[in-house]
Design an enzyme around this catalytic site. Structure first.
Site, short mmCIF file in Angstrom:
data_model
loop_
_atom_site.label_atom_id
_atom_site.label_comp_id
_atom_site.label_asym_id
_atom_site.label_seq_id
_atom_site.Cartn_x
_atom_site.Cartn_y
_atom_site.Cartn_z
N VAL A 115 -1.59 1.76 -1.59
CA VAL A 115 -0.64 2.52 -2.40
C VAL A 115 0.12 3.52 -1.52
CG1 VAL A 115 -0.37 4.11 -4.35
CG2 VAL A 115 -2.05 2.26 -4.48
N CYS A 116 -0.56 4.08 -0.55
CA CYS A 116 0.03 5.14 0.29
C CYS A 116 1.35 4.76 0.94
CB CYS A 116 -0.98 5.59 1.34
SG CYS A 116 -2.51 6.26 0.64
N PRO A 117 1.46 3.60 1.60
CA PRO A 117 2.74 3.28 2.23
C PRO A 117 3.88 3.13 1.23
CG PRO A 117 1.22 1.41 2.36
CD PRO A 117 0.43 2.59 1.91
#
Length: 256
Positions: A115-117
Site C-alpha cells: 500500500v505504501c508505494p
C-alpha cells in the site's frame, strides 16, 4: 481380697472413659482431621484465585492508564534530528527546518511494501501543488536512509518522489507523534499538518491496511491555511478553496 478388688475396679473405672464418651471423642477427632485436610487442600486454591484477581485488577488499571488518549492537535512538534534521502543525497532534517512554513509529516509502515508505494506516488504526483501552497512534505518510516535510497534506486514508481524521505530507525519521530507500533517496530499511517509556528493543526491516523487520498489532503490543508489567515471564519463540510465559509455568531444559531 474381695474388698481390694472392688477398690481397684473402682479406681480403674474412674480413669477409663465410658464407651459412649469415647465414641464421641473419636468422632470429633476425625471431624477435625477431615476439616484440616479440606482446608489444606482448598486454601491454596482460594489464595491463588485471590492473587489472580488482584493481578487482573492491576492489569486492568495499567491498561486503562496506557490506553488513555490525549489530543495532539495544537501541540508543538517535538524536537528531532534525523537523516533523510532527498534528491540523490543524504541530508539532515531537524525541527528547526520547519520554522516559518507549513509542513506535512506522512508516516507509513515500511519501504518495499504494498500500500505504501501507492500512497507515496499519489503524494509525489501532487507535490508541485503542495509546494505552490507553501507546504513541504516529509514522508517518514522506521527504515534507514540507506533503505530509502535502495528503494528509490530500485522502484520505478518511487523514483518519482522528490520530497525528503525521513529515516526514523530509532522511532524518535514515530513515538513523538504517537504512531509507533512497538511490537512491530513500524508506524501507523499517520498524517500531520503543521503550521509555520510548529503547531499540529490536522491529524489523520488509520490502520495500515487503509490507504490515504492526497487530493483530500490538499483540500484539508487549504482549509487549515484559510482559517489561519481568516480568524473568526470556519470551513463547512466539503469546503473547497474559493467557496463560502461560515462566521459563527449568535445570529447564525439554528439557521444552518
Amino acid at each position: 481380697m474381695g474388698s481390694e478388688m472392688c477398690i481397684r475396679d473402682r479406681a480403674t473405672a474412674k480413669h477409663r472413659p465410658e464407651r459412649g464418651k469415647s465414641t464421641i471423642i473419636d468422632f470429633n477427632y476425625n471431624c477435625i482431621n477431615i476439616i484440616n485436610l479440606i482446608y489444606t487442600k482448598i486454601s491454596p486454591i482460594f489464595v491463588s484465585a485471590k492473587r489472580k484477581k488482584t493481578k487482573a485488577a492491576k492489569n486492568i488499571h495499567i491498561n486503562k492508564t496506557s490506553t488513555a488518549m490525549t489530543s495532539i492537535i495544537n501541540s508543538t512538534v517535538p524536537e528531532f534530528k534525523v537523516q533523510a534521502y532527498h534528491n540523490g543525497k543524504f541530508v539532515t532534517v531537524t525541527n528547526e527546518d520547519l520554522k516559518g512554513k507549513w509542513a506535512i509529516f506522512f508516516f507509513y509502515p515500511a519501504d518495499f511494501t504494498f500500500v505504501c508505494p501507492t500512497e507515496l506516488v499519489d503524494m509525489a504526483d501532487k507535490y508541485d501543488r503542495f509546494k505552490a501552497m507553501g507546504v513541504e512534505l516529509y514522508s517518514v518510516s522506521t527504515d534507514t536512509h540507506f533503505v530509502h535510497k535502495a528503494w528509490h534506486d530500485t522502484s520505478e514508481s518511487i523514483r518519482k518522489i522528490n520530497y525528503p524521505m525521513l529515516a526514523d530507525p530509532t522511532g524518535v519521530l514515530s513515538r513523538g507523534f504517537g504512531v509507533m507500533i512497538e511490537e512491530e517496530g513500524v508506524a501507523y499511517r499517520g498524517t500531520f499538518v503543521v503550521n509555520p509556528e510548529g503547531k499540529v493543526k490536522l491529524v489523520e491516523i488509520q490502520d495500515n491496511s487503509i490507504g490515504r487520498n492526497a487530493e483530500e489532503l490538499l483540500r484539508k490543508v487549504a482549509a487549515a491555511q484559510f482559517v489561519e489567515a481568516h480568524p473568526g471564519e470556519v470551513c463547512p463540510a466539503k469546503w473547497q478553496q474559493g467557496a463560502e465559509t461560515l462566521k459563527p455568531s449568535i445570529d447564525l444559531v439554528g439557521k444552518i
